[in-house]
Design an enzyme around this catalytic site. Structure first.
Site, mmCIF file in Angstrom:
data_model
loop_
_atom_site.group_PDB
_atom_site.id
_atom_site.type_symbol
_atom_site.label_atom_id
_atom_site.label_comp_id
_atom_site.label_asym_id
_atom_site.label_seq_id
_atom_site.Cartn_x
_atom_site.Cartn_y
_atom_site.Cartn_z
ATOM 1 N N PRO A 2 0.824 -1.207 0.000
ATOM 2 C CA PRO A 2 0.000 0.000 0.000
ATOM 3 C C PRO A 2 0.862 1.263 0.000
ATOM 4 C CG PRO A 2 -0.444 -1.351 1.944
ATOM 5 C CD PRO A 2 0.690 -1.958 1.246
ATOM 6 N N GLU A 3 0.736 2.044 -1.061
ATOM 7 C CA GLU A 3 1.355 3.357 -1.120
ATOM 8 C C GLU A 3 0.200 4.362 -1.096
ATOM 9 O OE1 GLU A 3 4.366 3.438 -4.250
ATOM 10 O OE2 GLU A 3 4.733 1.302 -3.980
ATOM 11 N N LYS A 61 1.568 7.711 3.556
ATOM 12 C CA LYS A 61 1.057 6.353 3.769
ATOM 13 C C LYS A 61 0.477 6.170 5.168
ATOM 14 C CE LYS A 61 4.950 5.053 0.911
ATOM 15 N NZ LYS A 61 6.269 4.403 0.923
ATOM 16 N N HIS A 95 -5.192 -13.880 9.479
ATOM 17 C CA HIS A 95 -4.235 -12.960 10.091
ATOM 18 C C HIS A 95 -4.934 -11.771 10.749
ATOM 19 C CE1 HIS A 95 -1.166 -15.371 8.254
ATOM 20 N NE2 HIS A 95 -1.758 -15.237 7.085
ATOM 21 N N ARG A 115 2.005 -9.919 7.209
ATOM 22 C CA ARG A 115 3.453 -9.807 7.448
ATOM 23 C C ARG A 115 3.824 -8.949 8.649
ATOM 24 N NH1 ARG A 115 5.059 -9.626 1.001
ATOM 25 N NH2 ARG A 115 4.010 -11.570 0.556
ATOM 26 N N ARG A 271 16.181 -4.421 -2.387
ATOM 27 C CA ARG A 271 14.967 -4.790 -3.107
ATOM 28 C C ARG A 271 15.249 -4.664 -4.590
ATOM 29 N NH1 ARG A 271 12.729 -0.295 0.654
ATOM 30 N NH2 ARG A 271 13.413 -1.934 2.007
#
Length: 284
Positions: A2-3, A61, A95, A115, A271
């Site tokens: 999510p940005e 964000k 989750h 996560r 990354r």
DNA sequence: CAACCGCCCTGGGTGC
DNA sequence: TGCACCCAGGGCGGTT
């Protein structure tokens, strides 16, 4: 994942489905989800119980709800955080981390996060530039969708820095909301390689880059954001469609939609960065 | 002080 | 089938 566009989709969903509602129950099922709330889960739940949600806001964000207690509940979705509005009795997500129930007996609000990079916390508001912000957001720069965003100032600050241009785009204290996906897309649109030094960028180039980032995020917002898998969804659990419009991010080996050259992937800050070798040549 | 690095964490995917 | 390993990544604390 999510940005800015994805967080804004969530903000709008919460604004229409959570504003004005009074919280009656809070269940914290995983302590890591509130690790930034230092007084702990019991305090978190106590301070939210009986409190009404007045407004839902966002910078970059970060997302927060303003409460009638004068505090804010601040949220960062991390990589995989979701805010879901679910009817009571709907099966618990694997989750599921935090559950909110409301006085109107309407649907629950759930914070789900595979996560566990995301989390919620209560925070006090502080005044920054005539604006009230949760204290942990005080150092975050305005994002390009902020009415008071000053692109000329950001360009000046960017060109004063001694770093690579993509690092600057991702620096949330310079301009907020841009992550790896929209940074790569903005660089592709502007035909800039990610390693170009900011202090060698002309003002028009830097301005164009910021404009491209703004445009690509606006386009993504229109179609509900970018989803590659089930990790980013809106408050109803639905994906966005912008992944179909990506020109660089995740497109390794596919032909550049502008020149046909195969998109490359390069390591960047543990990354990846995706770019076109022909449109975006390495700086010398 | 600015720049930069490593760590936090999980599970889906892949290769052997 | 199972195991080891890799990868995704924003923010923050520590180091240079």
């Amino acid at each position: 994942m999510p940005e800015l566009p994805e967080v804004e989709v969530v903000r709008r969903g919460l604004e229409s489905h959570a504003s004005g509602r009074t919280i009656t129950h809070v269940d914290v099922m995983h302590p890591r989800a509130i690790r930034r709330h230092l007084p702990g889960a019991v305090d978190f739940a106590d301070r939210l119980t009986g409190v009404r949600i007045d407004a839902v806001r966002r910078r970059g964000k970060y997302l927060w709800v303003e409460l009638d207690s004068g505090e804010a509940m601040l949220a960062h979705l991390g990589m995989s955080g979701q805010m879901l509005v679910r009817d009571e009795g709907y099966e618990d997500e694997k989750h599921l981390r935090i559950r909110f129930r409301f006085a109107d007996k309407g649907p629950e609000l759930r914070f789900v996060d595979q996560r566990t990079f995301g989390g919620l916390a209560l925070s006090e508001m502080v005044k920054v530039d005539e604006e009230l912000l949760p204290a942990p957001v005080a150092h975050i720069a305005r994002d390009p969708m902020d009415p008071a965003f000053d692109a000329r100032e950001v360009v000046k600050a960017m060109r004063r820095k001694h770093t690579e241009v993509k690092r600057a785009l991702l620096d949330q204290t310079l301009v907020s909301g841009i992550g790896n996906i929209y940074a790569d897309e903005a660089l592709w649109r502007t035909k800039l390689h990610w390693a170009r030094p900011t202090d060698k960028l002309t003002a028009p180039k830097a301005t164009g880059l910021l404009q491209a980032a703004t445009e690509v995020m606006n386009e993504a917002l229109k179609v509900g954001g970018t989803s590659f898998d089930a990790l980013y969804v809106n408050i109803n659990g639905q994906s966005g469609y912008f992944d179909r419009s990506l020109n660089a991010y995740g497109q390794e080996g596919k032909p550049c939609t502008r020149c046909g050259t195969a998109i490359r992937r390069e390591p960047f800050m543990n990354r990846s960065s995706f770019s076109c070798p022909r449109c975006q040549p390495h700086p010398r």
